[in-house]
Design an enzyme around this catalytic site. Structure first.
Site, mmCIF file in Angstrom:
data_model
loop_
_atom_site.group_PDB
_atom_site.id
_atom_site.type_symbol
_atom_site.label_atom_id
_atom_site.label_comp_id
_atom_site.label_asym_id
_atom_site.label_seq_id
_atom_site.Cartn_x
_atom_site.Cartn_y
_atom_site.Cartn_z
ATOM 1 N N CYS A 1 0.804 -1.221 0.000
ATOM 2 C CA CYS A 1 0.000 0.000 0.000
ATOM 3 C C CYS A 1 0.839 1.275 0.000
ATOM 4 O O CYS A 1 0.333 2.346 -0.320
ATOM 5 C CB CYS A 1 -0.933 0.002 1.214
ATOM 6 S SG CYS A 1 -2.079 -1.397 1.253
ATOM 7 N N HIS B 1 11.969 2.710 6.046
ATOM 8 C CA HIS B 1 11.849 1.284 5.730
ATOM 9 C C HIS B 1 12.071 0.460 7.006
ATOM 10 O O HIS B 1 13.138 0.501 7.594
ATOM 11 C CB HIS B 1 12.876 0.892 4.667
ATOM 12 C CG HIS B 1 12.496 -0.322 3.879
ATOM 13 N ND1 HIS B 1 12.166 -1.524 4.482
ATOM 14 C CD2 HIS B 1 12.386 -0.537 2.543
ATOM 15 C CE1 HIS B 1 11.870 -2.416 3.554
ATOM 16 N NE2 HIS B 1 11.989 -1.850 2.369
ATOM 17 N N HIS C 1 -3.989 19.294 6.233
ATOM 18 C CA HIS C 1 -4.837 18.140 5.930
ATOM 19 C C HIS C 1 -4.018 16.858 6.038
ATOM 20 O O HIS C 1 -2.843 16.825 5.676
ATOM 21 C CB HIS C 1 -5.438 18.261 4.522
ATOM 22 C CG HIS C 1 -6.208 19.516 4.302
ATOM 23 N ND1 HIS C 1 -7.449 19.748 4.853
ATOM 24 C CD2 HIS C 1 -5.904 20.637 3.591
ATOM 25 C CE1 HIS C 1 -7.882 20.932 4.490
ATOM 26 N NE2 HIS C 1 -6.966 21.499 3.718
ATOM 27 N N HIS D 1 -3.506 6.552 4.982
ATOM 28 C CA HIS D 1 -3.910 5.417 4.152
ATOM 29 C C HIS D 1 -5.138 4.714 4.723
ATOM 30 O O HIS D 1 -5.175 4.344 5.898
ATOM 31 C CB HIS D 1 -2.754 4.428 4.027
ATOM 32 C CG HIS D 1 -3.142 3.116 3.432
ATOM 33 N ND1 HIS D 1 -3.773 3.019 2.205
ATOM 34 C CD2 HIS D 1 -3.021 1.841 3.900
ATOM 35 C CE1 HIS D 1 -4.010 1.737 1.944
ATOM 36 N NE2 HIS D 1 -3.568 1.010 2.944
ATOM 37 N N HIS E 1 -14.997 3.930 3.595
ATOM 38 C CA HIS E 1 -16.414 3.572 3.561
ATOM 39 C C HIS E 1 -16.944 3.493 2.130
ATOM 40 O O HIS E 1 -17.685 2.566 1.786
ATOM 41 C CB HIS E 1 -17.222 4.618 4.342
ATOM 42 C CG HIS E 1 -18.700 4.439 4.234
ATOM 43 N ND1 HIS E 1 -19.395 3.449 4.894
ATOM 44 C CD2 HIS E 1 -19.630 5.122 3.517
ATOM 45 C CE1 HIS E 1 -20.676 3.524 4.594
ATOM 46 N NE2 HIS E 1 -20.851 4.534 3.764
ATOM 47 N N ASN F 1 -10.433 -0.350 0.618
ATOM 48 C CA ASN F 1 -8.985 -0.169 0.583
ATOM 49 C C ASN F 1 -8.505 -0.355 -0.851
ATOM 50 O O ASN F 1 -8.424 -1.479 -1.345
ATOM 51 C CB ASN F 1 -8.325 -1.180 1.529
ATOM 52 C CG ASN F 1 -6.813 -1.034 1.572
ATOM 53 O OD1 ASN F 1 -6.220 -0.314 0.767
ATOM 54 N ND2 ASN F 1 -6.185 -1.720 2.498
#
Length: 296
Positions: free
Chosen positions: A79, A158, A242, A246, A275, A279
């Site tokens: 992701c 990482h 803002h 994720h 919603h 994902n």
């Protein structure tokens, strides 16, 4: 799913990816009025679907991009790959002057519908949805006035050296030989840990001096007095208007909201994206940014 049982062959997976990427790029070129042959750098990321020819080659062929394009195809990076692709494009733009970099982030659902009965692997059927986004970057001065945003910093952390981090999301076969993506219970913990590490690297670049001093003093106090002083959590809202966290799942959003000291309205874009779209993996942050732009 249009078929029961679902089609999971290579042709169906490629058709899904083509529908997402082609429509996204056609819309981008129409909105920006950029000629595809002006693209000098191409970065495509898709974690679990990496056919031959590659997805980046597929884009080059469809839109007849030029022969000397710097083309990259990122796979298996999960992701976070969308932001990693932006970071790669940024570095390449530092080297290649007066050009465009095109970043495409997508994920493929067709090849990863899990048909077994392992609960840890069934979760992905509920969470993940197909999606895609295309981002156009430029280092040409002429594009400054019409650009939406200016890319200030990219900070990559990482944590793959840690076994718990490395194994929290893994594509594997279950006990019956059915392939799927396994999400362990450590996902939320790992997400919180990784974001904390990333924020520590990002904070000095964006926080005002007052917040840096408070954090520094508390860090020294905590080190000297051990557990008697709680480490100060900087108010990132003083530097960030803002937040596009994720939309990995409700648990992930809850942990990050708590760890960063955010309010419900700060994570509204993430929860609304989850919603409405589910994902969508690496492209989810761009859905959230679109939500914020639409809301104003």
């Amino acid at each position: 799913l249009l078929h029961v049982p679902p089609l999971q062959n290579l042709a169906a997976a490629r058709e899904e990816t083509e529908q997402v990427i082609y429509s996204t790029l056609e819309n981008l070129f129409e909105c920006t009025n950029v000629n595809p042959r002006d693209i000098g750098i191409l970065v495509v990321n898709c974690s679990v679907f990496n056919p031959t020819p590659s997805l980046s080659a597929m884009v080059v062929n469809k839109f007849k991009l030029r022969s000397n394009i710097k083309s990259f195809n990122l796979g298996g990076m999960g992701c976070s790959a969308g932001i990693i692709a932006i970071d790669l494009a940024k570095d390449l733009l530092h080297v290649h002057k007066n050009t465009y970099a095109l970043v495409i982030s997508t994920e493929n659902v067709t090849k990863n519908v899990y048909s077994g009965d392992n609960k840890s692997m069934m979760v992905t059927n509920c969470l993940f949805r197909l999606g895609g986004a295309a981002i156009l970057l430029s280092n040409n001065v002429r594009d400054r006035k019409r650009s939406k945003y200016r890319l200030a910093y990219t900070v990559r952390t990482h944590t793959g050296a840690d076994d718990k981090c490395f194994q929290c999301v893994q594509q594997e076969d279950d006990e019956n030989g059915v392939t799927g993506v396994c999400l362990t219970k450590d996902v939320t913990f790992v997400a919180g840990k990784t974001v904390k590490a990333n924020i520590r690297a990002l904070a000095p670049l964006i926080l005002p001096l007052s917040e840096k001093l408070l954090f520094f003093v508390s860090a020294i106090g905590a080190k000297v007095l051990k557990e008697k002083i709680k480490l100060y959590v900087p108010d990132f809202k003083l530097a960030i208007d803002h937040f596009c966290i994720h939309a990995g799942g409700r648990g992930v959003i809850d942990v990050l909201e708590k760890n960063l000291g955010l309010f419900p309205q700060d994570v509204e874009a993430s929860r609304s994206t989850l919603h409405r779209f589910g994902n969508t993996s690496s492209s989810s942050v761009w859905y959230e940014l679109a939500y914020i732009e639409a809301k104003g």
